[in-house]
Scaffold this motif. Structure first.
Motif, mmCIF file in Angstrom:
data_model
loop_
_atom_site.group_PDB
_atom_site.id
_atom_site.type_symbol
_atom_site.label_atom_id
_atom_site.label_comp_id
_atom_site.label_asym_id
_atom_site.label_seq_id
_atom_site.Cartn_x
_atom_site.Cartn_y
_atom_site.Cartn_z
ATOM 1 N N VAL A 142 13.251 26.068 41.122
ATOM 2 C CA VAL A 142 12.284 25.512 42.055
ATOM 3 C C VAL A 142 12.854 25.161 43.549
ATOM 4 C CG1 VAL A 142 10.978 23.313 42.715
ATOM 5 C CG2 VAL A 142 11.022 24.395 40.275
ATOM 6 N N PRO A 143 12.449 25.425 44.575
ATOM 7 C CA PRO A 143 12.949 25.237 45.854
ATOM 8 C C PRO A 143 13.362 23.975 46.302
ATOM 9 C CG PRO A 143 11.279 26.920 46.215
ATOM 10 C CD PRO A 143 11.023 26.134 44.731
ATOM 11 N N VAL A 144 14.632 23.429 46.855
ATOM 12 C CA VAL A 144 14.986 22.363 47.165
ATOM 13 C C VAL A 144 15.035 22.418 48.968
ATOM 14 C CG1 VAL A 144 16.912 20.815 47.504
ATOM 15 C CG2 VAL A 144 16.680 22.080 45.185
ATOM 16 N N ASN A 145 14.317 21.330 49.463
ATOM 17 C CA ASN A 145 14.247 21.245 50.920
ATOM 18 C C ASN A 145 15.481 20.509 51.346
ATOM 19 O OD1 ASN A 145 12.673 21.683 53.069
ATOM 20 N ND2 ASN A 145 11.889 19.872 53.024
ATOM 21 N N PHE A 146 15.988 21.163 52.532
ATOM 22 C CA PHE A 146 17.023 20.350 53.245
ATOM 23 C C PHE A 146 16.562 20.128 54.858
ATOM 24 C CE2 PHE A 146 19.135 22.527 49.916
ATOM 25 C CZ PHE A 146 20.156 21.787 49.192
ATOM 26 N N TRP A 147 17.295 19.075 55.137
ATOM 27 C CA TRP A 147 17.463 18.940 56.658
ATOM 28 C C TRP A 147 18.409 17.901 56.981
ATOM 29 C CZ3 TRP A 147 14.421 16.007 52.973
ATOM 30 C CH2 TRP A 147 14.289 14.985 53.402
ATOM 31 N N THR A 148 18.501 17.867 58.369
ATOM 32 C CA THR A 148 19.586 16.938 59.083
ATOM 33 C C THR A 148 18.813 16.101 60.091
ATOM 34 O OG1 THR A 148 21.639 16.553 60.247
ATOM 35 C CG2 THR A 148 20.234 18.716 60.634
ATOM 36 N N THR A 149 19.364 14.696 60.376
ATOM 37 C CA THR A 149 18.766 13.897 61.470
ATOM 38 C C THR A 149 19.744 14.102 62.572
ATOM 39 O OG1 THR A 149 20.347 12.251 60.510
ATOM 40 C CG2 THR A 149 17.725 12.231 59.689
ATOM 41 N N THR A 150 20.401 14.960 62.744
ATOM 42 C CA THR A 150 21.285 15.384 63.908
ATOM 43 C C THR A 150 20.150 15.599 65.187
ATOM 44 O OG1 THR A 150 23.251 16.323 62.790
ATOM 45 C CG2 THR A 150 22.762 16.785 64.879
ATOM 46 N N PRO A 151 20.538 15.292 66.229
ATOM 47 C CA PRO A 151 19.404 15.691 67.545
ATOM 48 C C PRO A 151 19.463 17.185 67.782
ATOM 49 C CG PRO A 151 20.587 13.677 67.900
ATOM 50 C CD PRO A 151 21.294 14.220 66.767
ATOM 51 N N GLU A 152 18.620 17.856 68.368
ATOM 52 C CA GLU A 152 18.542 18.908 68.579
ATOM 53 C C GLU A 152 19.304 19.496 69.890
ATOM 54 O OE1 GLU A 152 14.195 20.767 66.885
ATOM 55 O OE2 GLU A 152 14.324 19.718 68.861
ATOM 56 N N THR A 153 19.667 18.297 71.023
ATOM 57 C CA THR A 153 20.267 18.672 71.955
ATOM 58 C C THR A 153 21.017 17.177 72.321
ATOM 59 O OG1 THR A 153 18.553 17.654 73.439
ATOM 60 C CG2 THR A 153 18.711 20.355 73.118
ATOM 61 N N PHE A 154 21.984 17.463 73.073
ATOM 62 C CA PHE A 154 22.962 16.602 73.792
ATOM 63 C C PHE A 154 23.099 16.647 75.344
ATOM 64 C CE2 PHE A 154 27.140 15.062 75.236
ATOM 65 C CZ PHE A 154 26.932 13.557 74.971
ATOM 66 N N LYS A 155 22.831 15.657 75.999
ATOM 67 C CA LYS A 155 22.956 15.874 77.504
ATOM 68 C C LYS A 155 23.458 14.449 78.047
ATOM 69 C CE LYS A 155 20.313 16.469 81.661
ATOM 70 N NZ LYS A 155 18.927 16.811 82.165
ATOM 71 N N THR A 156 24.200 14.468 78.614
ATOM 72 C CA THR A 156 25.090 13.480 79.522
ATOM 73 C C THR A 156 25.417 13.879 80.917
ATOM 74 O OG1 THR A 156 26.760 11.702 79.201
ATOM 75 C CG2 THR A 156 27.398 13.866 78.865
ATOM 76 N N SER A 157 25.285 12.874 81.959
ATOM 77 C CA SER A 157 25.671 13.018 83.333
ATOM 78 C C SER A 157 26.523 11.934 83.622
ATOM 79 C CB SER A 157 24.480 12.866 84.032
ATOM 80 O OG SER A 157 23.425 13.834 83.667
ATOM 81 N N VAL A 158 27.474 12.339 84.694
ATOM 82 C CA VAL A 158 28.307 11.320 85.292
ATOM 83 C C VAL A 158 28.699 11.566 86.596
ATOM 84 C CG1 VAL A 158 30.368 12.824 84.452
ATOM 85 C CG2 VAL A 158 30.683 10.400 84.840
ATOM 86 N N VAL A 159 29.235 10.900 87.549
ATOM 87 C CA VAL A 159 29.305 11.059 89.032
ATOM 88 C C VAL A 159 31.040 10.962 89.178
ATOM 89 C CG1 VAL A 159 29.155 10.670 91.380
ATOM 90 C CG2 VAL A 159 27.096 10.547 89.888
ATOM 91 N N MET A 160 31.716 11.880 89.253
ATOM 92 C CA MET A 160 33.118 11.743 89.569
ATOM 93 C C MET A 160 33.643 12.292 90.734
ATOM 94 S SD MET A 160 34.470 12.988 85.714
ATOM 95 C CE MET A 160 36.165 12.254 86.139
ATOM 96 N N LEU A 161 34.077 11.212 91.872
ATOM 97 C CA LEU A 161 34.714 11.723 93.135
ATOM 98 C C LEU A 161 33.654 12.148 94.075
ATOM 99 C CD1 LEU A 161 38.152 13.397 92.635
ATOM 100 C CD2 LEU A 161 37.586 10.880 92.941
#
Length: 252
Positions: A142-161
């Protein structure tokens, strides 16, 4: 369409970026303009590191003024100093000691702990869990269903100099179901009715499934984009699946 592979080979690249903008920036090393920007991963710790460095070579040195020789002038005679009367200092009054003030520790300011930019970005990358249905006792065939709660993307922004830098990462999932079957996909699955990640076990037993998440992506500065170098950031998650035999309908 998910693709079955036996192993994951991370790719790494090093890219040099030249950005002709009002605040020029370039990928380090070999940077020859105002701001040198470098975005990469540390292969030992798997941390994402963003660095920007002011390049001193872009600033032209000021010319040194020429030294003009002055005409030689005969030295004047030095007059002998007139002795001054000796002054006896008057005694200073002894100040009255002020009572000391005891400040409670709870009113003292707490020390501010600053994290390095690489630590802050590494902590922002999410580390979640994996799940499966049924969660306790799965059935053979009988098939077992799997999944993860990890987000599909990661984005961050920063201002340096003065240079805005944006980092964008996306994960690739490598599922190991514990019975020798491996699945590589960009899908993270989901609880029923989402059955995009599922697996059927052929025999009863306890299986230790795992999920390897590889984060790769790009960074941009002043409208120009380049790949994050240094290899993928790797995360590993584990789960235990208990599979039992199903009772037969026919009994002799």
């Amino acid at each position: 369409m998910p693709t079955y592979l036996t192993r994951l080979i991370p790719l790494a690249s090093i890219v040099l970026l030249q950005i002709p903008t009002a605040i020029p920036a370039s990928a380090a090393p070999n940077c020859t303009i105002k701001v040198c920007v470098k975005v990469y991963t540390d292969p030992k710790t798997g941390k994402l590191i963003i660095s920007a460095k002011q390049n001193g070579s872009s600033t032209k040195p000021k010319p040194t003024p020429a030294v003009t020789a002055k005409p030689t002038v005969a030295p004047k005679p030095i007059p002998k100093p007139t002795p001054k009367p000796t002054l006896v200092p008057s005694p200073k009054p002894t100040p009255t000691p002020k009572p000391s003030i005891v400040v409670s520790k709870k009113y003292l300011p707490k020390p501010v702990v600053k994290l390095s930019l690489s630590d802050q970005l590494a902590q922002l990358i999410p580390m979640k869990d994996i799940f499966h249905q049924p969660s306790t006792r799965a059935l053979v065939q009988v098939p077992v269903n799997f999944w993860t709660t990890t987000p599909e993307t990661f984005k961050t922004s920063v201002v340096m100099l003065g240079v805005p830098i944006t980092v964008y990462l996306a994960p690739t999932y490598l599922w190991d179901f514990g019975d020798g079957t491996i699945l590589q996909t960009k899908l993270r699955g989901g609880p029923y009715p989402d059955t995009s990640i599922r697996h059927t076990y052929r025999g009863a037993g306890t299986y230790f499934s795992s999920l390897t998440i590889s984060w790769k992506g790009s960074w941009s500065a002043s409208g120009n984009t380049s790949a994050v170098s240094g290899g993928a950031i790797i995360q590993r998650l584990f789960s235990q699946v208990n599979v039992v035999g199903a009772p037969s309908k026919y009994i002799n």
